[in-house]
Scaffold this motif. Structure first.
Motif, mmCIF file in Angstrom:
data_model
loop_
_atom_site.group_PDB
_atom_site.id
_atom_site.type_symbol
_atom_site.label_atom_id
_atom_site.label_comp_id
_atom_site.label_asym_id
_atom_site.label_seq_id
_atom_site.Cartn_x
_atom_site.Cartn_y
_atom_site.Cartn_z
ATOM 1 N N ASP A 81 -40.644 20.978 36.368
ATOM 2 C CA ASP A 81 -40.516 20.962 37.605
ATOM 3 C C ASP A 81 -41.808 20.606 38.364
ATOM 4 O O ASP A 81 -42.184 21.546 39.146
ATOM 5 C CB ASP A 81 -39.678 22.317 37.925
ATOM 6 N N ASP A 82 -42.312 19.540 38.250
ATOM 7 C CA ASP A 82 -43.514 19.154 38.480
ATOM 8 C C ASP A 82 -43.508 17.969 39.657
ATOM 9 O O ASP A 82 -44.787 17.480 39.819
ATOM 10 C CB ASP A 82 -44.450 18.697 37.339
ATOM 11 N N LYS A 83 -42.547 17.820 40.189
ATOM 12 C CA LYS A 83 -42.525 16.911 41.121
ATOM 13 C C LYS A 83 -42.800 17.066 42.554
ATOM 14 O O LYS A 83 -42.913 16.154 43.513
ATOM 15 C CB LYS A 83 -41.108 15.977 40.942
ATOM 16 N N GLU A 84 -42.498 18.356 42.658
ATOM 17 C CA GLU A 84 -42.384 18.967 44.366
ATOM 18 C C GLU A 84 -43.016 20.199 44.280
ATOM 19 O O GLU A 84 -43.013 21.067 43.116
ATOM 20 C CB GLU A 84 -41.214 18.793 44.888
ATOM 21 N N PHE A 85 -43.530 20.850 45.359
ATOM 22 C CA PHE A 85 -44.087 22.176 45.420
ATOM 23 C C PHE A 85 -43.753 22.629 46.952
ATOM 24 O O PHE A 85 -43.721 21.715 47.701
ATOM 25 C CB PHE A 85 -45.476 22.357 45.114
ATOM 26 N N ILE A 86 -43.912 24.046 47.483
ATOM 27 C CA ILE A 86 -44.097 24.397 48.429
ATOM 28 C C ILE A 86 -45.464 24.547 49.097
ATOM 29 O O ILE A 86 -46.252 25.334 48.482
ATOM 30 C CB ILE A 86 -43.525 25.914 48.577
ATOM 31 N N PRO A 87 -45.908 23.719 50.060
ATOM 32 C CA PRO A 87 -47.111 23.606 50.392
ATOM 33 C C PRO A 87 -47.576 25.057 51.139
ATOM 34 O O PRO A 87 -46.886 26.036 51.514
ATOM 35 C CB PRO A 87 -47.168 22.680 51.706
ATOM 36 N N LEU A 88 -48.955 25.400 51.262
ATOM 37 C CA LEU A 88 -49.433 26.396 52.050
ATOM 38 C C LEU A 88 -49.094 26.416 53.475
ATOM 39 O O LEU A 88 -49.500 25.508 54.073
ATOM 40 C CB LEU A 88 -51.109 26.584 51.631
ATOM 41 N N PRO A 89 -48.636 27.448 54.032
ATOM 42 C CA PRO A 89 -48.195 27.640 55.394
ATOM 43 C C PRO A 89 -49.673 27.286 56.110
ATOM 44 O O PRO A 89 -50.558 27.575 55.688
ATOM 45 C CB PRO A 89 -47.866 28.973 55.474
#
Length: 306
Positions: A296-304
């Protein structure tokens, strides 16, 4: 799961007497794609109950075919996440390479320690058919001496958890010790966490020896010291007071608490006893130093931004 900075409750007026110290009514939070949770902790009036510093109830929800949960990879430090389901299934992956489906009655315990990132998704086969889901995710703060411990993930099947069944009550001990039963779940502080089901008229005393105690009512109606409470309430009890919970209707609640670990700072998905450690975690996430989640390395939640 994930928390937004400043995502807390406003205080209620507190009773002066009686065993119920706080009555917290969770507020809905949208995690995206119209998937709502009800968040009880952290709250201004009570940020923690024992080591529990975060509490989300999700569902019951019925996902249509093609829909599901998609919590993208995100980081944690200095805490443990605890996922427990009543219905449905969630597939967990993390930067350690763990890949594990959790089903009702099981426990996924992830010790973030010095740092870990994970995702929570719906598996493709389940997404294709549609399914119901409901459960609780909580975060447990770690004692200061273990905040920078090695991260680990451990899955416990429902069959591994001890159960007390008598007198119209069924108590499954998820973590810690309760009523002489000890869970195999590895913890770093004195605590208890249990899934309790009571028949109408059945009652359950909650040991006053525990420093902090609370219950979160999932189903039904209960009575405490002559006062009735409906589902969707977190009740925090006064330390040292005798507490007995009686089911007015068939009821299900989560019992939680343990030792007070002292104050903690919380920002987004980071918990720590040190503000500077949270600042470091922000920089580490922005710089990609938590690593990637295999599979699951295609996206992530950015730092707010705030």
């Amino acid at each position: 799961m994930s928390i937004r900075p400043g995502d807390e409750q406003t205080p209620n007026e507190l009773p002066e007497h009686g065993p119920v110290l706080e009555r917290i009514e969770p507020k809905p939070r949208d995690l995206g794609d119209n998937f709502f949770v009800r968040r009880a902790l952290p709250a201004i009036e009570k940020r923690m109950v024992g080591p529990f510093i975060f509490w989300d109830e999700f569902g019951p929800v019925q996902f249509e075919a093609g829909k599901g949960m998609d919590v993208r990879p995100h980081p944690h430090i200095n805490l443990a996440t605890v996922t427990y389901l009543f219905e449905g299934e969630i597939f967990h992956r993390d930067t350690l390479g763990s890949a594990q489906a959790i089903k009702p009655g099981d426990v996924n315990w992830m010790n973030a320690g010095r740092g870990i990132a994970h995702s929570e998704r719906t598996a493709p086969d389940l997404r294709a058919t549609g399914f119901p889901m409901a459960g609780i995710q909580s975060w447990v703060a770690l004692p200061e001496a273990q905040e920078e411990s090695e991260p680990f993930f451990k899955h416990y099947a429902q069959s591994e958890l001890p159960v007390l069944e008598e007198g119209g009550k069924v108590v499954r001990v998820i973590a810690g010790k309760l009523f002489g039963k000890a869970s195999p779940v590895k913890t770093y502080s004195e605590m208890f966490y249990a899934d309790v089901q009571l028949d109408t008229g059945a009652s359950l005393p909650l040991d006053a020896d525990h420093e902090e105690r609370g219950v979160y009512l999932v189903e039904g109606e209960i009575e405490v010291a002559g006062e009735r409470f409906e589902r969707g309430r977190l009740l925090v009890f006064r330390p040292g007071d005798a507490v007995t919970i009686k089911a007015v209707t068939p009821a299900r609640f989560m019992a939680l608490g343990g030792a007070n670990l002292g104050p903690r700072h919380i920002w987004w998905n980071f918990v720590s006893s040190r503000k500077e450690r949270i600042e470091q975690a922000k920089e580490d996430w922005k710089a990609g130093r938590f690593g990637t989640v295999p599979g699951d390395d295609k996206e992530f939640i950015p730092l707010p931004d705030r």
